[in-house]
Design a protein around this motif. Structure first.
Motif, PDB file in Angstrom:
ATOM      1  N   THR A  79      -3.351  18.978  41.233  1.00 20.97           N
ATOM      2  CA  THR A  79      -3.600  20.015  39.205  1.00 20.97           C
ATOM      3  C   THR A  79      -3.857  18.673  38.214  1.00 20.97           C
ATOM      4  OG1 THR A  79      -3.007  21.841  39.824  1.00 20.97           O
ATOM      5  CG2 THR A  79      -3.513  21.478  37.640  1.00 20.97           C
ATOM      6  N   PHE A  80      -2.227  17.588  38.296  1.00 17.10           N
ATOM      7  CA  PHE A  80      -2.395  16.972  36.949  1.00 17.10           C
ATOM      8  C   PHE A  80      -2.556  15.860  37.552  1.00 17.10           C
ATOM      9  CE2 PHE A  80       2.200  18.339  37.243  1.00 17.10           C
ATOM     10  CZ  PHE A  80       1.948  19.333  36.492  1.00 17.10           C
ATOM     11  N   ALA A  81      -3.231  15.489  38.293  1.00 23.10           N
ATOM     12  CA  ALA A  81      -4.423  14.629  39.292  1.00 23.10           C
ATOM     13  C   ALA A  81      -5.967  14.504  38.159  1.00 23.10           C
ATOM     14  CB  ALA A  81      -4.554  13.547  40.712  1.00 23.10           C
ATOM     15  N   ARG A  82      -6.365  15.991  38.324  1.00 22.49           N
ATOM     16  CA  ARG A  82      -7.591  16.273  37.489  1.00 22.49           C
ATOM     17  C   ARG A  82      -7.162  16.293  35.631  1.00 22.49           C
ATOM     18  NH1 ARG A  82      -7.948  20.805  40.297  1.00 22.49           N
ATOM     19  NH2 ARG A  82      -8.737  19.998  41.597  1.00 22.49           N
ATOM     20  N   TRP A  83      -5.604  16.703  35.316  1.00 15.45           N
ATOM     21  CA  TRP A  83      -5.975  16.464  33.618  1.00 15.45           C
ATOM     22  C   TRP A  83      -5.860  14.786  33.502  1.00 15.45           C
ATOM     23  CZ3 TRP A  83      -1.162  20.317  33.165  1.00 15.45           C
ATOM     24  CH2 TRP A  83      -1.235  21.600  33.175  1.00 15.45           C
ATOM     25  N   THR A  84      -4.806  14.619  34.533  1.00 15.66           N
ATOM     26  CA  THR A  84      -4.951  12.870  34.163  1.00 15.66           C
ATOM     27  C   THR A  84      -5.801  11.792  33.881  1.00 15.66           C
ATOM     28  OG1 THR A  84      -2.541  12.790  35.231  1.00 15.66           O
ATOM     29  CG2 THR A  84      -4.193  10.680  34.574  1.00 15.66           C
ATOM     30  N   PHE A  85      -7.352  12.715  34.874  1.00 13.88           N
ATOM     31  CA  PHE A  85      -8.426  11.854  34.650  1.00 13.88           C
ATOM     32  C   PHE A  85      -9.379  11.805  33.567  1.00 13.88           C
ATOM     33  CE2 PHE A  85     -13.266  12.747  35.743  1.00 13.88           C
ATOM     34  CZ  PHE A  85     -13.160  11.261  35.754  1.00 13.88           C
ATOM     35  N   HIS A  86      -9.514  13.790  33.090  1.00 10.35           N
ATOM     36  CA  HIS A  86     -10.159  14.465  32.293  1.00 10.35           C
ATOM     37  C   HIS A  86      -9.609  13.768  31.324  1.00 10.35           C
ATOM     38  CE1 HIS A  86     -12.921  16.532  34.547  1.00 10.35           C
ATOM     39  NE2 HIS A  86     -12.446  17.710  35.340  1.00 10.35           N
ATOM     40  N   TYR A  87      -8.802  14.313  30.824  1.00 12.05           N
ATOM     41  CA  TYR A  87      -7.836  13.680  29.767  1.00 12.05           C
ATOM     42  C   TYR A  87      -7.491  11.773  29.465  1.00 12.05           C
ATOM     43  CZ  TYR A  87      -4.750  12.326  25.821  1.00 12.05           C
ATOM     44  OH  TYR A  87      -4.036  11.743  24.726  1.00 12.05           O
ATOM     45  N   SER A  88      -8.134  11.469  30.321  1.00 10.97           N
ATOM     46  CA  SER A  88      -8.211   9.712  30.038  1.00 10.97           C
ATOM     47  C   SER A  88      -9.150   9.692  30.033  1.00 10.97           C
ATOM     48  CB  SER A  88      -7.940   9.648  32.032  1.00 10.97           C
ATOM     49  OG  SER A  88      -9.170   9.188  32.558  1.00 10.97           O
ATOM     50  N   LEU A  89     -10.614  10.191  29.829  1.00  8.80           N
ATOM     51  CA  LEU A  89     -11.822  10.367  29.394  1.00  8.80           C
ATOM     52  C   LEU A  89     -12.036  10.338  27.541  1.00  8.80           C
ATOM     53  CD1 LEU A  89     -14.469  12.362  32.023  1.00  8.80           C
ATOM     54  CD2 LEU A  89     -14.274   9.969  31.589  1.00  8.80           C
ATOM     55  N   LEU A  90     -11.114  11.804  27.622  1.00  3.83           N
ATOM     56  CA  LEU A  90     -11.031  12.115  25.880  1.00  3.83           C
ATOM     57  C   LEU A  90     -10.159  11.430  25.408  1.00  3.83           C
ATOM     58  CD1 LEU A  90     -11.211  14.664  24.069  1.00  3.83           C
ATOM     59  CD2 LEU A  90      -8.904  15.240  24.925  1.00  3.83           C
ATOM     60  N   TYR A  91      -9.281  10.622  26.315  1.00  3.27           N
ATOM     61  CA  TYR A  91      -7.951   9.712  25.187  1.00  3.27           C
ATOM     62  C   TYR A  91      -8.907   8.120  25.318  1.00  3.27           C
ATOM     63  CZ  TYR A  91      -4.757   6.007  25.408  1.00  3.27           C
ATOM     64  OH  TYR A  91      -3.949   4.727  24.310  1.00  3.27           O
ATOM     65  N   LEU A  92      -9.591   8.382  25.857  1.00  2.29           N
ATOM     66  CA  LEU A  92     -10.596   6.381  24.904  1.00  2.29           C
ATOM     67  C   LEU A  92     -11.306   6.616  24.051  1.00  2.29           C
ATOM     68  CD1 LEU A  92     -11.087   3.538  26.030  1.00  2.29           C
ATOM     69  CD2 LEU A  92     -12.670   3.902  27.267  1.00  2.29           C
ATOM     70  N   ALA A  93     -12.107   7.870  24.628  1.00  2.00           N
ATOM     71  CA  ALA A  93     -13.156   8.278  23.399  1.00  2.00           C
ATOM     72  C   ALA A  93     -12.139   8.298  21.975  1.00  2.00           C
ATOM     73  CB  ALA A  93     -13.715   8.976  23.059  1.00  2.00           C
ATOM     74  N   LEU A  94     -11.345   9.021  21.999  1.00  2.00           N
ATOM     75  CA  LEU A  94     -10.758   8.547  20.652  1.00  2.00           C
ATOM     76  C   LEU A  94      -9.839   7.770  20.127  1.00  2.00           C
ATOM     77  CD1 LEU A  94      -8.694  12.914  21.577  1.00  2.00           C
ATOM     78  CD2 LEU A  94     -10.548  12.305  19.934  1.00  2.00           C
ATOM     79  N   VAL A  95      -9.132   6.921  21.082  1.00  2.00           N
ATOM     80  CA  VAL A  95      -8.569   5.840  20.905  1.00  2.00           C
ATOM     81  C   VAL A  95      -9.734   4.543  20.064  1.00  2.00           C
ATOM     82  CG1 VAL A  95      -8.159   3.274  21.941  1.00  2.00           C
ATOM     83  CG2 VAL A  95      -6.837   4.961  22.213  1.00  2.00           C
ATOM     84  N   PHE A  96     -10.954   5.572  20.353  1.00  2.00           N
ATOM     85  CA  PHE A  96     -11.832   4.037  19.886  1.00  2.00           C
ATOM     86  C   PHE A  96     -12.331   4.721  18.597  1.00  2.00           C
ATOM     87  CE2 PHE A  96     -13.070   0.138  21.676  1.00  2.00           C
ATOM     88  CZ  PHE A  96     -12.236   0.139  22.944  1.00  2.00           C
ATOM     89  N   VAL A  97     -12.639   6.142  18.446  1.00  2.00           N
ATOM     90  CA  VAL A  97     -12.225   6.874  16.866  1.00  2.00           C
ATOM     91  C   VAL A  97     -11.932   6.160  16.361  1.00  2.00           C
ATOM     92  CG1 VAL A  97     -13.111   8.731  16.064  1.00  2.00           C
ATOM     93  CG2 VAL A  97     -14.176   8.183  18.060  1.00  2.00           C
TER      94      VAL A  97
END
Lengths: 299, 69
Positions: A274-292
């Motif tokens: 579960t934490f691996a899945r959360w980390t993976f999915h959050y990483s996608l959102l994270y990168l997009a938001l950092v660049f925005v």
């Protein structure tokens, strides 16, 4: 008579199916995040809104370069894709596109990408896009992917080219800020990809791909994810350290980083899919938001 | 552009970057080097070491560039 009615409809359906298969070769879901980094780099470099046509053609060129690389990847990896549940339905493995056609399509996409970027933006953007394609195919897919646990660390450089392309398209040069964007994607890739590898390690093992959890186990992978997340946090604040980004970006990045660190720490300390899945999915959102955030801060 | 020591944001961000990157990067490198299989030949071990160290060298270069900008 019936042929006249059914024929065109059948042809249309068949054409649609073919287009869909070729679209699948480009891995559109993966590319969408790359295009976010390209667009954000363009807005940041322009300190506002760049010309609309330039954005459009750079996105098209960027999509074709990344899509071409992905199509060639389908060609090269067709022998192992069939061993992985995640990839066993890919067009080349499924037989809906022949390997030769996938390769030709990939090369053509790369060539068209270079032509579009050179015509609509500049030669530097075109060269960078083709270099990203070459790194993905040559260094990642052909060399490192099957030979070392560092495959996605060094090979991750390929995914870091899109912001360079975006920056170059606007400015016709690459400054320190562009290289820092490159670095953010580069150092983000290991925690992102190793979280995915934890979820798919059986697939990678079956295909003989030496991903970190396959070779050194889950404990070592979770520890590396946490350590690389800390490194990534440091890299994301370097634009502020260099005087290139302001408080808006700094505070926003700190908040996004805090969540990433908590997730990576919990994944390290609590073995859980579960934490691996959360980390993976959050990483996608994270990168997009950092660049925005970068683009907003620069406006 | 103000110098590193004249700008609170630049200074805080630089210190944070150093504090996050150096210890974690070093621990990650040490861990990866410990994980190298003993049965690997010298060439394979050397190549693995290069792949492990290269990202850290890049980080040091970025830190220096950001600091002297």
């Amino acid at each position: 008579m019936s042929t006249d009615v059914v024929g065109p409809a059948h042809a249309s359906t068949r054409l649609s199916a073919i287009v869909t298969e070729y679209l699948k070769l480009t891995k559109p879901r993966v590319i969408s995040l790359l295009l976010v980094t390209t667009a954000a780099a363009m807005f940041t470099a322009a300190h506002g809104v760049p010309r609309g046509w330039l954005v459009l053609w750079t996105m098209v060129g960027g999509y074709l370069a990344a899509g071409g690389a992905n199509a060639i990847n389908h060609y090269v990896d067709r022998d192992i894709d069939g061993h992985m549940k995640r990839t066993d339905a890919r067009p080349v493995v499924a037989g809906s596109v022949t390997p030769r056609r996938a390769l030709v399509f990939g090369l053509a996409c790369g060539a068209v990408s270079a032509a579009i970027l050179a015509a609509a933006a500049n030669e530097l953007a075109a060269v960078l896009a083709v270099t990203g394609l070459a790194v993905y195919v040559g260094i990642y897919t052909l060399w490192l992917k099957r030979s070392t646990v560092h495959n996605i660390v060094i090979g991750g450089a390929a995914g870091a080219f899109p912001p360079l392309v975006g920056w170059a398209a606007v400015t016709d040069h690459i400054g320190l800020f562009a290289w820092l964007m490159f670095a953010i994607v580069f150092y983000w890739t290991p925690p992102h990809f190793w979280a995915l590898a934890l979820l798919l390690q059986n697939d990678y093992a079956a295909a003989g791909v030496p991903m970190l959890p396959v070779v050194h186990g889950e404990d070592a992978t979770r520890r590396q994810i946490f350590l690389w997340t800390l490194v990534m946090v440091g890299v994301t604040v370097l634009p502020c350290a260099a005087g290139l980004a302001g408080w808006t970006y700094f505070v926003g990045a700190l908040l996004l980083n805090a969540v990433f660190v908590v997730l990576a720490y919990r994944l390290w300390r609590t073995p859980s899919r579960t934490f691996a899945r959360w980390t993976f999915h959050y990483s996608l959102l994270y990168l997009a938001l950092v660049f925005v955030l970068m683009a907003i801060d620069a406006a | 552009m103000s110098a590193l020591y004249d700008s609170p944001l630049r200074f805080v961000a630089f210190v944070l970057a150093v504090v996050m990157i150096i210890p974690a990067g070093w621990l990650s490198l040490r861990h990866m080097l410990e994980l190298r299989p003993a049965e690997d030949g010298p060439r394979a071990r050397a190549l693995e070491a290069v792949w492990s160290i290269a990202p850290l060298v890049g980080l040091i270069a970025l830190l220096v560039l950001a600091g002297v900008q």
